[in-house]
Motif scaffolding. Structure first.
Motif, PDB file in Angstrom:
ATOM      1  N   ASN A 487      -6.159   3.180   5.754  1.00 13.54           N
ATOM      2  CA  ASN A 487      -5.505   4.017   6.772  1.00 13.54           C
ATOM      3  C   ASN A 487      -4.000   4.031   6.535  1.00 13.54           C
ATOM      4  N   PRO A 488      -3.493   4.981   5.716  1.00 14.48           N
ATOM      5  CA  PRO A 488      -2.052   5.065   5.414  1.00 14.48           C
ATOM      6  C   PRO A 488      -1.182   5.261   6.653  1.00 14.48           C
ATOM      7  N   GLU A 489      -1.759   5.769   7.734  1.00 16.46           N
ATOM      8  CA  GLU A 489      -0.985   5.997   8.960  1.00 16.46           C
ATOM      9  C   GLU A 489      -0.467   4.682   9.555  1.00 16.46           C
ATOM     10  N   LYS A 490      -1.071   3.588   9.150  1.00 15.84           N
ATOM     11  CA  LYS A 490      -0.638   2.278   9.644  1.00 15.84           C
ATOM     12  C   LYS A 490       0.793   1.942   9.204  1.00 15.84           C
ATOM     13  N   GLN A 491       1.295   2.684   8.188  1.00 13.65           N
ATOM     14  CA  GLN A 491       2.670   2.445   7.736  1.00 13.65           C
ATOM     15  C   GLN A 491       3.655   2.667   8.866  1.00 13.65           C
ATOM     16  N   LYS A 492       3.328   3.576   9.779  1.00 11.05           N
ATOM     17  CA  LYS A 492       4.215   3.851  10.918  1.00 11.05           C
ATOM     18  C   LYS A 492       4.377   2.608  11.793  1.00 11.05           C
TER      19      LYS A 492
END
Length: 709
Positions: A487-492
């Motif tokens: 889940n690349p959105e976790k970078q936020k």
């Protein structure tokens, strides 16, 4: 802080240039003054911070005699050392002057002459000790004799170094001159006096009414004790050949008394600063919109709160707005003593912890941190090497340094070494709480500093770092990073966490700067920001570091202090201690013998003991009872009432030294009249091996009225 204040003049007590100064001096006046000044500068206030060496008085020629040299050689030796010690420990005076400078002699003489010309001084004749062989009048420190209190045969004319009792030369048994060894005679001499007794009314109103709520209770209490005891004319001049010459006819062989000349050193230092910086010195001493604050130790209260203000008022100068005097710092369970070599000198610390390692200035901040955390703001405190180690390892390393290091390491690992963006839509309750903590910390710290509660202010800064550690532990960005492939959105979430941690780091740099200036500078270096960021107006903001800005690699702010270093310091301290001298039994008064065991009284039943009502109280005022050498009249706060208690401790304690002391009181003792005063209770005391009384006090502050059982 009042809007009418245009400028600040901050003074720190002038140290005697007769030897090296210890960390008790640093904690008493210079560190708290520096913290306050750095805070004012961060607020962009107009402030001048003055200090300098006190180079007159008998302490200087006495030291010269010990070292077999001249007074001038002594002050020329110690002035630059003391000045450099302060610089090495980050004390940021605007000027560190000398009372031997011509500008000071001129200023002090002009000050005296104005008071004398206006009739504010009076000439009195008195008999003083005179050494016929040396053909000189003897200052108190040039007279020795047997202490009437403990029998010590080499007590000075002003104090017994063995039992600590304040004395006058007349009290000594078999006095002798330290110059010739002969018995001195009494000889008439005339001197100029400041009639303090004529100024009691306005001093009482100024201190006990105007400043009773904003000055420390210990300061007000000591002043009240002196005022209640009645002020007496105080000699402005003395017979001595070292000091500022008295500038009037008929004063040959006389100099200004050091207590009169030394505080005028604040004025002459301001003059020299003004000359050096093309400024006008007069507004700092004559404009009522200047806020004057004296930082001192409690032994200087009477001079800075009663005597110097009287001088300033008569001379037409402004008066101090506050005198936040500190108590004393003890060392490893004992009072610091130069004569017993029980001390930690600033020079020793600098040699052992600053000069011996790269980045030694960080170790200056470690000392500043520990001393600030134990500042004796309301009662005596204690420096221990174990406490020093714990403060460094458990707080600076494990809390403050750990948070900063983790933030920088993770920022480089998870955000490419740059400040990540803040995604406002992704903020949760934990994030919002941290933002609120950052915003609120500024007000907490500044409120504490402006009330001269530096320990409390420092706690708030460290507590903010502690909250940062908890926040990071709650967010666990290193765990979240493992989910990025799925889940690349976790970078936020990672970006938000480290963005806030970096903004918190910037805030920590601002808030810690008055306390740990070298650490703040190092943080600025790591964040690649200019020192201007440390201005106080920036505190509480979360937009101090720009998104995408590349930061330097992490550097450890503090190192751990190992047990071996502490053991070395303790061993050095104990090996260097000078043991008290044992004197022969033929001394006029026998010295007290150590008591191996006390007489055991007859057994009582528990019911008998239960009848005694023991409660904790705090001494509010203390004054000597007229015509009773052994008695002090005390007012003691018992929680629900204030008791008058007459106690036979006057030979062991000065009234001003026991204000705010917590004591155990026998509260249900039948009232008893002593010298016409009804005493309602009894203070419990213990006698040490030297026969000196010591307070039986709680180790921590207890509520007044608390039962002892």
């Amino acid at each position: 802080m009042s809007n009418s204040v245009k400028r600040f003049l901050i003074t720190a007590a002038l140290p005697y240039a007769n030897g090296l100064k210890h960390i008790g001096h640093l904690a008493g006046a210079y560190l708290p003054a520096d913290i306050y000044v750095r805070y004012l500068r961060a607020q962009k206030k107009e402030v001048v911070f003055v200090c300098g060496s006190d180079e007159h008085g008998t302490a200087i020629p006495i030291q010269a005699k010990k070292e077999g040299t001249t007074p001038r050689a002594i002050i020329d030796k110690y002035h630059p050392i003391i000045k450099q010690n302060f610089e090495d420990l980050g004390i940021s005076f605007d000027i560190y002057s000398r009372t031997s400078d011509p500008i000071h002699h001129e200023t002090a003489q002009a000050f005296f002459k104005q008071l004398n010309d206006h009739g504010d001084l009076e000439i009195l004749e008195s008999e003083q000790y005179f050494d016929e062989e040396a053909n000189t009048f003897l200052a108190d420190r040039y007279i020795k004799g047997t202490c009437p209190n403990c029998g010590f045969p080499e007590a000075y004319g002003d104090q017994c170094e063995k039992c600590g009792t304040s004395l006058s030369p007349e009290q000594l048994i078999k006095p002798f001159s330290t110059i010739s060894g002969k018995t001195p005679i009494k000889k008439a001499t005339k001197h100029w006096y400041l009639p303090l007794n004529k100024h009691e009314d306005w001093l009482r109103e100024w201190i006990l009414e105007k400043h009773k709520n904003d000055w420390k209770p210990s300061v007000v209490g000591q002043c009240k004790s002196w005022l209640d005891g009645g002020l007496q004319p105080r000699a402005v001049t003395r017979d001595l050949d070292w000091g500022v010459k008295v500038p009037v006819e008929g004063a040959e062989g006389k100099v200004l008394y050091v207590w009169f000349d030394a505080p005028i050193g604040y004025i002459s230092a301001t003059k020299q600063w003004a000359l050096d910086n093309n400024k006008d010195w007069k507004p700092y001493w004559e404009d009522k919109n200047t806020k004057l604050v004296h930082f001192i130790g409690k032994d200087n209260i009477v001079f800075h709160c009663l005597i110097f203000p009287t001088m300033l008022k008569l001379h037409g100068n402004i008066l101090p707005e506050n005198v936040p005097a500190n108590e004393f710092v003890n060392l490893e369970g004992e009072k610091m003593s130069t004569s017993r070599n029980w001390k930690l000198e600033m020079q020793d610390y600098i040699d052992d912890f600053i000069k011996k390692e790269n980045g030694g200035s960080q170790m200056a901040d470690v000392l500043r941190y520990y001393l600030c955390s134990i500042l004796p703001e309301s009662k005596d405190s204690e420096f221990t090497w174990k406490g020093f180690q714990d403060a460094n390892n458990s707080e600076l390393v494990s809390i403050f340094g750990n948070f900063v290091n983790r933030t920088f390491v993770l920022m480089h690992k998870l955000c490419g070494g740059k400040v990540p963006p803040l995604n406002a839509r992704e903020l949760d309750e934990i994030d919002e709480t941290l933002i609120s903590d950052i915003e609120n910390a500024k007000l907490k710290v500044e409120n504490a500093i402006e009330q001269y509660k530096f320990r409390e202010a420092l706690f708030e800064v460290i507590d903010l770092a502690r909250k940062g550690n908890k926040y990071m532990q709650d967010k666990q960005p290193w765990i979240v990073a493992k989910e990025l492939e799925v889940n690349p959105e976790k970078q936020k979430l990672i970006d938000n966490c480290l963005h806030l941690c970096l903004q918190l780091t910037a805030n920590l740099a601002i808030l810690i700067h008055p306390f740990l200036p070298f650490t703040a500078e190092k943080l600025c270096h790591m964040m690649k920001v200019v020192p201007k960021m440390l201005e106080w107006k920036n505190a509480g903001r979360i937009k101090l570091l720009s998104v995408g800005y590349a930061l330097r690699a992490p550097e450890l702010l503090f190192r751990k202090i190992e047990k071996e270093e502490i053991d070395f310091q303790l061993d050095k301290l104990h090996k260097g201690k000078i043991r008290p001298t044992t004197f022969a039994q033929e001394s006029p008064l026998p010295a007290s013998k150590p008591k191996v065991e006390s007489e055991v009284k007859s057994t009582i039943q528990f019911e008998d003991f239960a009848k005694i009502d023991l409660k904790v109280g705090t001494i509010l005022t203390a004054e000597k009872v007229e015509k009773a050498d052994k008695l002090l009249k005390l007012s003691v706060d018992m929680g629900t009432e204030t008791r008058t208690i007459v106690s036979g401790i006057a030979m062991h304690f000065q009234p001003q030294d026991i204000i705010n002391k917590q004591v155990v009181v026998v509260a249900n003792l039948a009232p008893r009249k002593m010298r016409g005063i009804e005493s309602n209770g009894m203070i419990l005391m213990a006698e040490d091996v030297d026969g000196k009384l010591q307070f039986v006090s709680p180790n921590v502050v207890i509520n007044n009225g608390a039962e002892v059982r």
